[in-house]
Design an enzyme around this catalytic site. Structure first.
Site, PDB file in Angstrom:
ATOM      1  N   HIS B  69       0.843  -1.202   0.000  1.00  0.00           N
ATOM      2  CA  HIS B  69       0.000   0.000   0.000  1.00  0.00           C
ATOM      3  C   HIS B  69       0.871   1.242   0.000  1.00  0.00           C
ATOM      4  O   HIS B  69       1.967   1.261   0.576  1.00  0.00           O
ATOM      5  CB  HIS B  69      -0.985  -0.011   1.174  1.00  0.00           C
ATOM      6  CG  HIS B  69      -0.363   0.079   2.532  1.00  0.00           C
ATOM      7  ND1 HIS B  69      -0.004   1.267   3.110  1.00  0.00           N
ATOM      8  CD2 HIS B  69      -0.030  -0.887   3.428  1.00  0.00           C
ATOM      9  CE1 HIS B  69       0.507   1.033   4.315  1.00  0.00           C
ATOM     10  NE2 HIS B  69       0.515  -0.268   4.528  1.00  0.00           N
ATOM     11  N   ASP B  71      -0.250   4.375   0.937  1.00  0.00           N
ATOM     12  CA  ASP B  71      -0.662   5.426   1.878  1.00  0.00           C
ATOM     13  C   ASP B  71       0.043   5.235   3.221  1.00  0.00           C
ATOM     14  O   ASP B  71       0.618   4.175   3.500  1.00  0.00           O
ATOM     15  CB  ASP B  71      -2.187   5.443   2.066  1.00  0.00           C
ATOM     16  CG  ASP B  71      -2.737   4.129   2.600  1.00  0.00           C
ATOM     17  OD1 ASP B  71      -2.223   3.046   2.198  1.00  0.00           O
ATOM     18  OD2 ASP B  71      -3.672   4.159   3.422  1.00  0.00           O
ATOM     19  N   ASP B  99       6.191   1.588   7.454  1.00  0.00           N
ATOM     20  CA  ASP B  99       4.854   1.164   7.007  1.00  0.00           C
ATOM     21  C   ASP B  99       4.361   2.054   5.902  1.00  0.00           C
ATOM     22  O   ASP B  99       3.731   3.065   6.158  1.00  0.00           O
ATOM     23  CB  ASP B  99       3.931   1.177   8.228  1.00  0.00           C
ATOM     24  CG  ASP B  99       2.608   0.504   7.978  1.00  0.00           C
ATOM     25  OD1 ASP B  99       2.422  -0.100   6.910  1.00  0.00           O
ATOM     26  OD2 ASP B  99       1.734   0.583   8.868  1.00  0.00           O
ATOM     27  N   GLU B 129      -5.025   1.808   2.745  1.00  0.00           N
ATOM     28  CA  GLU B 129      -4.903   0.644   3.618  1.00  0.00           C
ATOM     29  C   GLU B 129      -5.009   1.043   5.085  1.00  0.00           C
ATOM     30  O   GLU B 129      -5.439   0.241   5.911  1.00  0.00           O
ATOM     31  CB  GLU B 129      -3.550  -0.053   3.375  1.00  0.00           C
ATOM     32  CG  GLU B 129      -3.443  -1.454   3.993  1.00  0.00           C
ATOM     33  CD  GLU B 129      -2.903  -1.450   5.436  1.00  0.00           C
ATOM     34  OE1 GLU B 129      -3.006  -2.506   6.088  1.00  0.00           O
ATOM     35  OE2 GLU B 129      -2.383  -0.409   5.911  1.00  0.00           O
ATOM     36  N   GLU B 158       4.502  -5.762   3.680  1.00  0.00           N
ATOM     37  CA  GLU B 158       4.320  -5.154   5.007  1.00  0.00           C
ATOM     38  C   GLU B 158       5.560  -5.402   5.872  1.00  0.00           C
ATOM     39  O   GLU B 158       6.223  -6.434   5.747  1.00  0.00           O
ATOM     40  CB  GLU B 158       3.110  -5.778   5.711  1.00  0.00           C
ATOM     41  CG  GLU B 158       1.765  -5.388   5.143  1.00  0.00           C
ATOM     42  CD  GLU B 158       1.243  -4.047   5.672  1.00  0.00           C
ATOM     43  OE1 GLU B 158       1.912  -3.441   6.535  1.00  0.00           O
ATOM     44  OE2 GLU B 158       0.178  -3.620   5.199  1.00  0.00           O
ATOM     45  N   HIS B 333       3.637   3.473  12.515  1.00  0.00           N
ATOM     46  CA  HIS B 333       2.743   4.508  13.076  1.00  0.00           C
ATOM     47  C   HIS B 333       3.395   5.268  14.235  1.00  0.00           C
ATOM     48  O   HIS B 333       2.794   6.207  14.753  1.00  0.00           O
ATOM     49  CB  HIS B 333       1.401   3.930  13.580  1.00  0.00           C
ATOM     50  CG  HIS B 333       0.661   3.098  12.575  1.00  0.00           C
ATOM     51  ND1 HIS B 333      -0.619   2.651  12.786  1.00  0.00           N
ATOM     52  CD2 HIS B 333       1.017   2.641  11.357  1.00  0.00           C
ATOM     53  CE1 HIS B 333      -1.016   1.938  11.737  1.00  0.00           C
ATOM     54  NE2 HIS B 333      -0.037   1.922  10.866  1.00  0.00           N
TER      55      HIS B 333
END
Lengths: 356, 356
Positions: B69, B71, B99, B129, B158, B333
């Site tokens: 992904h 984003d 990430d 995602e 990932e 994150h």
């Protein structure tokens, strides 16, 4: 339309309720009360903000303060008032019909009518009772003009179902904060769950058996409750903080310091203790001669008051004080707030008999 | 400035990170990826929303899907990227460096470079995602163009610390709601405290010992946690409702129905059970020959994946899938999100070796 103080206390209650006066919006009702009382030769009338004081000056040895707040909690579709009959009893329905326009109406009617009461009387109509303590009109007056609050006995017309309720419990609010460590909830073992750590706090609360303590002949029932809880960050994060907000209602025989120490001893082993608010209670003070005369005149035995009321402010000034007003306190703030008409008249009659 | 796919995968990671692409804002990065790949004779390039698919068409018997992904979660002062050395290790710091821009960079570089891979490859760069499942680009493609997702094996880039992580745990979120009855907290005996009633729920959670379940040779560690709690009305009201939001991570050997039944059996006796979200896990599928070849080529033993990832979407389509990407997933994150540069190169080399 001006207030008509010659109307019945029921009708005057209705006139007062129909003037919307949610805390912060008391100007109009204070104007009406001031205009209705000023110019009466037996009263000195004084305005302070939206608080109105009217005092007799008869030179009596003893002075009684009779006080009531003129604000209400927010209206919720329950104004204007209406009269309804339920099981053969007539009620006045609407915001303020319990808390506490009927107490104000009775005081206002008697302030005008009793030109020569048996004691000097300070009639007090004050603002901002239903909001934070720092705005409270009575507290403001105690700071700025404490001499106006002086008296040998005080009666607060707060709803007491027409009974005499002495003193009040103290109230204390505090947080117990449990802490952990954030982590992704897919790998929870890398964190520490603060919500799970709140379990012993809730276990203590759920099992706690509060005391009932006799003070000056009245039995004060204590209460300990979690009132708010919050914790967590997101649906996929191990929470690092949980806050349990607890309310302790304690008998007036305990000082504020004693109440705080008791709660710290219970909860400090379980989490961080943060004191938020602490108001000591008020002893009923019913051994005072004026209180005894009042009880004899109204012909009622006193009961304890559980909720905290402004009687504690008089108590702090050394003035014995009781709650005496129409309306069921458990209907205060409720959407179905209503008062039996007969209670308004009974309070009026009792107070008139004592003051005459 | 256009993307330079001839740069190193480290440099390409940095180029991609420095294009801010928080979920919902993927247009520019999708444009750049599309422009960089289109016109290459060995690839059919297709754009769907902000998703880019590039497929080889070599007529091989087997097709592998390699997806990532584009984003990220919101930037928090951690862009543009910077390189820092810590204990002798060089890291790329910044939002997306774990990430999962390095996984995207490795795929993008190899998509351009490997004009004749040993299997047909579908390179997939998708949007949304990091937000709710109904926006997820991969889920959208599965609804609208499922044929583009077809393959014999799938690799999701990932973060897995450069290891091969097979399958994933399922995840389920539900509320347990305890109810009581409101009353003024001065007269708590007239109510029922819903927060106190939450105690057995927290006691169960605090004492719960989650299983570790072996599935296809990998040990999946389950997790059961309260992630959010809320209850109460005001500081002077006995609370009539308390909601405990719980996250259950369950091994891929349990079906969604089994997981739900297990949680209902535990919690329904304690409160109202409200299912909020339920995504089954993915079995690792490592007995598949392509998966075995991949493991042999990269020279790594597989580990279980604990977090739910989009490998479960491939699993639901019947395609065995693994996670394989640079970066420590526990830094995803995080404000200190950073990736060791060496992991990016190692992933690139392993993938190239297998596909060549």
């Amino acid at each position: 339309m001006a207030l008509d103080l010659s109307a019945s206390s029921i009708d005057l209650t209705r006139q007062l309720c129909d003037i919307e006066s949610v805390s912060g919006n008391e100007k109009r009702i204070a104007d009406e009360i001031e205009q209705a009382l000023e110019g009466m030769p037996h009263l000195d009338v004084l305005r302070e903000g939206d608080l109105v004081v009217a005092r007799t000056h008869l030179g009596h040895e003893r002075r009684v303060v009779i006080a009531g707040h003129i604000d209400t909690v927010p209206v919720n579709g329950n104004l204007p008032t209406r009269i309804e009959t339920e099981d053969g009893i007539d009620y006045l329905w609407g915001r303020g019909t319990v808390d506490m326009k009927p107490g104000v109406a009775v005081a206002l009617k008697l302030a005008a009518e009793l030109t020569a009461p048996s004691v000097d009387v300070t009639w007090l109509f004050y603002d901002h009772e239903e909001v934070t303590s720092d705005l409270n009109g009575l507290a403001r007056l105690a700071r700025t003009r404490p001499e106006l609050l002086e008296g040998d006995f005080a009666i607060l017309g707060e709803p007491s179902n027409g009974a005499v309720e002495g003193g009040c419990n103290g109230t204390m609010r505090f947080d117990v904060v449990t802490r952990g460590k954030r982590a992704h909830s897919a790998r929870g073992w890398m964190g520490e769950n603060a919500i799970h750590k709140a379990e012993p706090v809730l276990a203590l609360l759920a099992a706690f058996e509060p005391d009932t303590i006799e003070v000056d002949g009245l039995a004060y029932r204590e209460q300990l409750n979690a009132v708010l809880v919050s914790g967590g960050v997101a649906g996929n994060v191990i929470p690092d903080e949980c806050v349990i907000h607890i309310n302790y209602r304690f008998a007036p025989s305990r000082s504020a310091d004693e109440a705080e120490a008791a709660m710290r001893a219970l909860f400090e082993p379980l989490g961080e203790f943060v004191l938020r608010d602490l108001s000591p209670g008020a002893r009923p003070g019913l051994d005072d001669p004026l209180a005894q005369e009042f009880l004899a005149a109204v012909g009622l035995a006193a009961k304890p008051k559980y909720g905290w009321t402004d009687v504690a402010r008089f108590s702090a000034l050394g003035t014995p004080a009781v709650n005496f007003g129409p309306g069921d306190p458990s209907l205060a703030h409720a959407d179905d707030e209503r008062v039996p008409l007969a209670q308004i008249t009974a309070c009026e009659d009792a107070l008139r008999a004592w003051l005459s």
